[in-house]
Design a protein around this motif. Structure first.
Motif, mmCIF file in Angstrom:
data_model
loop_
_atom_site.group_PDB
_atom_site.id
_atom_site.type_symbol
_atom_site.label_atom_id
_atom_site.label_comp_id
_atom_site.label_asym_id
_atom_site.label_seq_id
_atom_site.Cartn_x
_atom_site.Cartn_y
_atom_site.Cartn_z
ATOM 1 N N GLN A 147 0.809 -1.219 0.000
ATOM 2 C CA GLN A 147 0.000 0.000 0.000
ATOM 3 C C GLN A 147 0.841 1.268 0.000
ATOM 4 O OE1 GLN A 147 -2.098 0.670 3.750
ATOM 5 N NE2 GLN A 147 -0.820 -0.877 4.740
ATOM 6 N N TRP A 148 2.145 1.117 0.322
ATOM 7 C CA TRP A 148 3.038 2.274 0.333
ATOM 8 C C TRP A 148 3.813 2.406 -0.981
ATOM 9 C CZ3 TRP A 148 1.800 4.942 4.514
ATOM 10 C CH2 TRP A 148 1.342 4.267 5.637
ATOM 11 N N GLY A 149 3.555 1.480 -1.921
ATOM 12 C CA GLY A 149 4.248 1.544 -3.197
ATOM 13 C C GLY A 149 5.580 0.833 -3.212
ATOM 14 N N ASN A 150 5.906 0.082 -2.151
ATOM 15 C CA ASN A 150 7.168 -0.658 -2.106
ATOM 16 C C ASN A 150 6.994 -2.040 -2.730
ATOM 17 O OD1 ASN A 150 8.894 1.200 -0.383
ATOM 18 N ND2 ASN A 150 7.137 0.912 0.959
ATOM 19 N N PRO A 151 8.004 -2.535 -3.439
ATOM 20 C CA PRO A 151 7.885 -3.840 -4.097
ATOM 21 C C PRO A 151 7.738 -4.968 -3.096
ATOM 22 C CG PRO A 151 10.154 -3.036 -4.195
ATOM 23 C CD PRO A 151 9.321 -1.903 -3.681
ATOM 24 N N LEU A 152 6.864 -5.898 -3.416
ATOM 25 C CA LEU A 152 6.666 -7.071 -2.575
ATOM 26 C C LEU A 152 7.633 -8.181 -2.993
ATOM 27 C CD1 LEU A 152 2.762 -7.167 -2.471
ATOM 28 C CD2 LEU A 152 4.318 -6.427 -0.659
ATOM 29 N N PRO A 153 8.021 -9.045 -2.058
ATOM 30 C CA PRO A 153 8.947 -10.124 -2.404
ATOM 31 C C PRO A 153 8.263 -11.203 -3.233
ATOM 32 C CG PRO A 153 8.195 -10.407 -0.161
ATOM 33 C CD PRO A 153 7.627 -9.092 -0.634
ATOM 34 N N ILE A 154 9.027 -11.829 -4.090
ATOM 35 C CA ILE A 154 8.548 -12.992 -4.834
ATOM 36 C C ILE A 154 9.232 -14.214 -4.225
ATOM 37 C CG2 ILE A 154 8.466 -14.148 -7.061
ATOM 38 C CD1 ILE A 154 8.504 -11.411 -8.384
ATOM 39 N N ILE A 155 8.438 -15.051 -3.588
ATOM 40 C CA ILE A 155 8.991 -16.208 -2.887
ATOM 41 C C ILE A 155 9.247 -17.324 -3.889
ATOM 42 C CG2 ILE A 155 8.690 -17.805 -0.969
ATOM 43 C CD1 ILE A 155 8.746 -14.836 -0.210
ATOM 44 N N GLY A 156 10.512 -17.664 -4.085
ATOM 45 C CA GLY A 156 10.890 -18.717 -5.011
ATOM 46 C C GLY A 156 11.685 -19.813 -4.331
ATOM 47 N N PRO A 157 12.130 -20.800 -5.102
ATOM 48 C CA PRO A 157 12.863 -21.933 -4.523
ATOM 49 C C PRO A 157 14.143 -21.529 -3.793
ATOM 50 C CG PRO A 157 12.153 -22.425 -6.758
ATOM 51 C CD PRO A 157 11.884 -20.972 -6.543
ATOM 52 N N LYS A 158 14.774 -20.419 -4.198
ATOM 53 C CA LYS A 158 16.040 -20.018 -3.590
ATOM 54 C C LYS A 158 15.871 -18.964 -2.497
ATOM 55 C CE LYS A 158 18.866 -21.008 -7.680
ATOM 56 N NZ LYS A 158 19.832 -20.447 -8.655
ATOM 57 N N LEU A 195 -1.188 -14.094 5.388
ATOM 58 C CA LEU A 195 0.088 -14.335 4.712
ATOM 59 C C LEU A 195 0.459 -13.186 3.774
ATOM 60 C CD1 LEU A 195 -0.193 -18.147 3.908
ATOM 61 C CD2 LEU A 195 1.033 -17.058 5.776
ATOM 62 N N LYS A 196 0.184 -11.988 4.227
ATOM 63 C CA LYS A 196 0.456 -10.800 3.433
ATOM 64 C C LYS A 196 1.796 -10.196 3.845
ATOM 65 C CE LYS A 196 -1.458 -6.199 2.430
ATOM 66 N NZ LYS A 196 -2.572 -5.267 2.738
ATOM 67 N N TRP A 197 2.609 -9.853 2.839
ATOM 68 C CA TRP A 197 3.902 -9.231 3.095
ATOM 69 C C TRP A 197 3.780 -7.713 3.083
ATOM 70 C CZ3 TRP A 197 7.960 -12.018 4.668
ATOM 71 C CH2 TRP A 197 7.995 -13.383 4.345
ATOM 72 N N VAL A 198 4.473 -7.059 4.023
ATOM 73 C CA VAL A 198 4.536 -5.602 4.066
ATOM 74 C C VAL A 198 6.007 -5.201 4.223
ATOM 75 C CG1 VAL A 198 3.818 -3.492 5.269
ATOM 76 C CG2 VAL A 198 2.262 -5.461 5.156
ATOM 77 N N PHE A 199 6.473 -4.350 3.336
ATOM 78 C CA PHE A 199 7.861 -3.893 3.389
ATOM 79 C C PHE A 199 8.084 -3.011 4.614
ATOM 80 C CE2 PHE A 199 11.003 -0.592 2.444
ATOM 81 C CZ PHE A 199 12.101 -1.366 2.105
ATOM 82 N N LEU A 200 9.208 -3.268 5.329
ATOM 83 C CA LEU A 200 9.549 -2.447 6.488
ATOM 84 C C LEU A 200 10.811 -1.621 6.276
ATOM 85 C CD1 LEU A 200 8.858 -4.581 9.718
ATOM 86 C CD2 LEU A 200 7.595 -2.594 8.884
ATOM 87 N N ALA A 201 11.911 -2.268 5.849
ATOM 88 C CA ALA A 201 13.179 -1.548 5.782
ATOM 89 C C ALA A 201 14.099 -2.157 4.736
ATOM 90 C CB ALA A 201 13.874 -1.576 7.147
#
Length: 290
Positions: A147-158, A195-201
């Motif tokens: 909601q702040w415009g920060n990119p969310l992580p893409i959870i992959g095998p690595k 299970l929602k991600w929110v960018f902090l730092a």
């Protein structure tokens, strides 16, 4: 006449950007204390990195070579005979920074629409399976930014995720190494109910500065979560730091290297040069409220 600080006291004074003195001047705040710890040995950091197959970021290395975490606590006087511990900043021992997820291939659920909430006490295997399922079923439909415009992580095998802290059993503060194999992890908040991600730092140091800027108010990370703050915590924010709850307060528009006009928010890396041994486990920095 001011008492001369020991090297140990001076280190924590600089590390906390003078927060203990700031709190001492806040009405009704009392019993400010810091649990000081001995620094990690370099061999401990190497062992941790080898065990988990990642390199700690440089600022985090310097932190743990100076102190193996710390706890800052303070109390608030609600009434003459009602003093409660509320303020809390906790940075865990290095060995307590646990691996939440490592090299887990997405597991497809028989019911992909099943996104039931999970709890902080859920077993690691079940948590990982739920996280993988949810990420796989929402990658194509979820927005790529929070909601702040920060990119969310893409959870992959690595992807590797380490738990830094748990917030009120409704969220986890995570250090996340993305799938690219980058050794510049970012700090995210994972809401356990959805299970929602929110960018902090962007860095460990920035997360530390954010904790200090929020005065160690309880569950401050939930300011950025969709669930919001508990009502009693919000009341403390309104009493002690109402500007942090203003709708137009640009919390997400942070500057990684603040200019000279914001010296209070600058963590000087030179404070990590001296390695000392703590002489006591806990030192009171403030007596009873006057």
């Amino acid at each position: 006449m001011n008492k001369k600080l020991t090297p140990e006291d001076a280190f924590f004074e600089n590390l906390l950007l003078g927060l203990n003195n700031t709190l001492a001047d806040v009405p009704r705040v009392c019993n400010v204390s810091v649990e000081k710890r001995q620094p990690c040995e370099k061999s401990q950091l190497v062992t941790w990195e080898q065990r988990h197959g990642v390199y700690l970021p440089e600022d985090m290395k310097k932190f743990y070579l100076s102190t193996d975490g710390f706890i800052l606590q303070w109390s608030y006087q609600y009434a003459p005979n009602d003093i409660r511990k509320v303020g809390y900043i906790h940075f865990r021992h290095l060995l307590e920074i646990t691996l939440l997820r490592e090299n887990v291939e997405p597991v497809f659920s028989n019911n992909p629409d099943n996104t039931q909430p999970i709890s902080a006490n859920m077993g690691t295997a079940n948590f990982i399976s739920s996280l993988s399922n949810y990420n796989q079923t929402t990658t194509t439909s979820s927005p790529s930014t929070d909601q702040w415009g920060n990119p969310l992580p893409i959870i992959g095998p690595k992807t590797k995720i380490f738990e830094l802290n748990t917030v009120n059993e409704v969220a986890k503060v995570c250090l996340l190494y993305d799938s690219s194999g980058s050794n510049t992890p970012k700090v995210y908040l994972l809401e356990l109910s959805n299970l929602k991600w929110v960018f902090l730092a962007d860095s460990f140091s920035e997360y530390l500065r954010m904790a200090i800027a929020h005065l160690g108010l309880p569950y401050w990370e939930l300011c950025f979560a969709s669930c919001g703050l508990p009502s009693w915590t919000e009341q403390l924010f309104l009493l002690l730091a109402p500007h942090l709850l203003e709708e137009n307060e640009p919390r997400r528009n942070r500057v990684i290297n603040p200019g000279p006009e914001h010296p209070h928010n600058l963590l000087d890396p030179n404070i990590f040069r001296v390695k000392f041994k703590a002489t006591t486990n806990k030192t009171n920095l403030q007596g009873k409220h006057k």
